[in-house]
Scaffold this motif. Structure first.
Motif, mmCIF file in Angstrom:
data_model
loop_
_atom_site.group_PDB
_atom_site.id
_atom_site.type_symbol
_atom_site.label_atom_id
_atom_site.label_comp_id
_atom_site.label_asym_id
_atom_site.label_seq_id
_atom_site.Cartn_x
_atom_site.Cartn_y
_atom_site.Cartn_z
ATOM 1 N N ARG A 16 -4.953 -3.567 -9.881
ATOM 2 C CA ARG A 16 -3.860 -4.432 -9.421
ATOM 3 C C ARG A 16 -4.097 -4.985 -8.009
ATOM 4 N N GLN A 17 -5.279 -5.562 -7.811
ATOM 5 C CA GLN A 17 -5.567 -6.175 -6.509
ATOM 6 C C GLN A 17 -4.599 -7.326 -6.253
ATOM 7 N N ASN A 18 -4.101 -7.402 -5.019
ATOM 8 C CA ASN A 18 -3.155 -8.438 -4.552
ATOM 9 C C ASN A 18 -1.764 -8.310 -5.177
ATOM 10 N N HIS A 19 -1.506 -7.217 -5.836
ATOM 11 C CA HIS A 19 -0.176 -6.951 -6.377
ATOM 12 C C HIS A 19 0.738 -6.447 -5.251
ATOM 13 N N LYS A 20 2.049 -6.502 -5.467
ATOM 14 C CA LYS A 20 3.014 -5.987 -4.498
ATOM 15 C C LYS A 20 4.121 -5.254 -5.242
ATOM 16 N N ALA A 39 0.875 -1.185 0.000
ATOM 17 C CA ALA A 39 0.000 0.000 0.000
ATOM 18 C C ALA A 39 0.904 1.223 0.000
ATOM 19 N N PHE A 40 0.382 2.334 -0.488
ATOM 20 C CA PHE A 40 1.179 3.561 -0.427
ATOM 21 C C PHE A 40 0.298 4.784 -0.627
ATOM 22 N N ASP A 75 4.071 4.233 3.411
ATOM 23 C CA ASP A 75 3.815 2.832 3.061
ATOM 24 C C ASP A 75 2.439 2.355 3.522
ATOM 25 N N TYR A 76 1.494 3.279 3.525
ATOM 26 C CA TYR A 76 0.099 2.965 3.834
ATOM 27 C C TYR A 76 -0.766 4.068 3.237
ATOM 28 N N LEU A 108 -0.825 17.086 -5.770
ATOM 29 C CA LEU A 108 -1.302 15.838 -6.366
ATOM 30 C C LEU A 108 -0.873 14.664 -5.500
ATOM 31 N N CYS A 109 -1.830 13.825 -5.126
ATOM 32 C CA CYS A 109 -1.540 12.610 -4.373
ATOM 33 C C CYS A 109 -2.215 11.421 -5.043
ATOM 34 N N VAL A 110 -1.638 10.245 -4.867
ATOM 35 C CA VAL A 110 -2.257 9.011 -5.322
ATOM 36 C C VAL A 110 -2.149 7.989 -4.202
ATOM 37 N N THR A 111 -3.240 7.263 -3.981
ATOM 38 C CA THR A 111 -3.275 6.220 -2.956
ATOM 39 C C THR A 111 -3.630 4.888 -3.593
ATOM 40 N N TRP A 112 -3.079 3.832 -3.036
ATOM 41 C CA TRP A 112 -3.351 2.471 -3.548
ATOM 42 C C TRP A 112 -3.088 1.471 -2.437
ATOM 43 N N GLU A 113 -3.914 0.417 -2.390
ATOM 44 C CA GLU A 113 -3.659 -0.681 -1.461
ATOM 45 C C GLU A 113 -3.912 -2.009 -2.155
ATOM 46 N N SER A 114 -3.062 -2.964 -1.839
ATOM 47 C CA SER A 114 -3.096 -4.256 -2.517
ATOM 48 C C SER A 114 -4.324 -5.086 -2.144
#
Length: 271
Positions: free
Chosen positions: A185-189, A91-92, A226-227, A159-165
């Motif tokens: 990209r679910q379950n990606h790392k 996540a990031f 990292d979250y 500008l921000c972008v968020t994503w979690e696996s």
């Protein structure tokens, strides 16, 4: 080219030699310093090299109250950032403050890289402005998540972008306002071992740059967690840069960086 005043050179070595002293191997530095002054022929050769091959890279730490200006399209101007920890991410949150030269970047057909993280084999994490969208790519150069959010302009944009696996949920935030969520990209790392580059899209590991995709404008406040930050945390951090959870992956105030080519470090008075 002959040096006439060696005493002056000993006191004030040429700038490119001084840069080498600051950034090179310590044992080699002592050898080089002695060599510079052992013969007039060696002096002439070194100064000639300084003229023909000017040093375009320097290394520093922390960019507090500073920004980076990329004044024109280029195939060799970029800044390499050193993360505080490996980008081994499930996540990031990535945030940046950007403004662009609209005469270059706003052309409909142009693709402009905003952030690049490249490993030896993959474009691991890229953010683009392209085809009327802001886009996110994870370990792909062809399958991205596209967002029809307000595009960058001559004025600064947070500008921000968020994503979690675990859920695949991803979103962009523009000046504190969130886009619609997408599943991507679910379950990606995200894998570690890569290089973080501003200003260019590396098609190999820190190489094969394309001038037509280079960033033209100003970048500051590049921070990464990292979250996934909450909306309130993102707004708070944007409004008062540095206030909120401390970034532990990329921290604009403390991380090391290397400047290559025609990139200006802009002081606070111009921010």
């Amino acid at each position: 080219m002959i040096l006439k005043n060696t005493d002056s050179l000993k006191q004030n070595p040429p700038q490119c030699i001084r840069k080498k002293i600051l950034t090179g191997d310590r044992s080699q530095e002592r050898f080089n310093i002695k060599s510079v002054f052992t013969s007039s022929k060696m002096q002439s050769v070194l100064v000639l090299l300084c003229v023909l091959l000017p040093l375009t890279c320097f290394c520093e730490s922390g960019l507090t109250d500073k920004g980076l200006l990329f004044p024109k399209p280029s195939a060799n101007s970029y800044v390499k950032l050193t993360p505080l920890k490996p980008l081994n991410l499930e996540a990031f949150t990535l945030c940046m403050r950007l403004s662009v030269d609209p005469n270059v970047v706003s052309k409909v057909e142009r693709e402009t890289i905003l952030f690049a993280y490249r490993t030896q084999d993959h474009d691991e994490l890229n953010v683009w402005q392209e085809k009327g969208n802001i886009s996110l790519y994870l370990r792909s150069s062809s399958e991205g998540a596209f967002y029809a959010v307000p595009l960058l302009s001559i004025f600064r944009t947070d500008l921000c972008v968020t994503w979690e696996s675990s859920t695949g949920l991803a979103a962009f935030w523009v000046d504190g306002r969130r886009s619609t969520l997408q599943v991507y990209r679910q379950n990606h790392k995200v894998q570690s071992g890569g290089a973080v580059i501003l200003g260019q899209d590396p098609d190999s590991f820190v190489g094969k740059f394309d001038e037509n995709q280079s960033f033209v404008g100003e970048i500051s406040g590049v921070n990464m967690w990292d979250y996934v930050l909450t909306g309130g945390q993102i707004k708070q951090f944007n409004e008062k840069l540095g206030l909120g959870p401390e970034p532990k992956v990329l921290n604009w105030d403390t991380m090391q960086y290397e400047v290559h080519g025609n990139v200006l470090v802009v002081e606070e008075k111009y921010k």
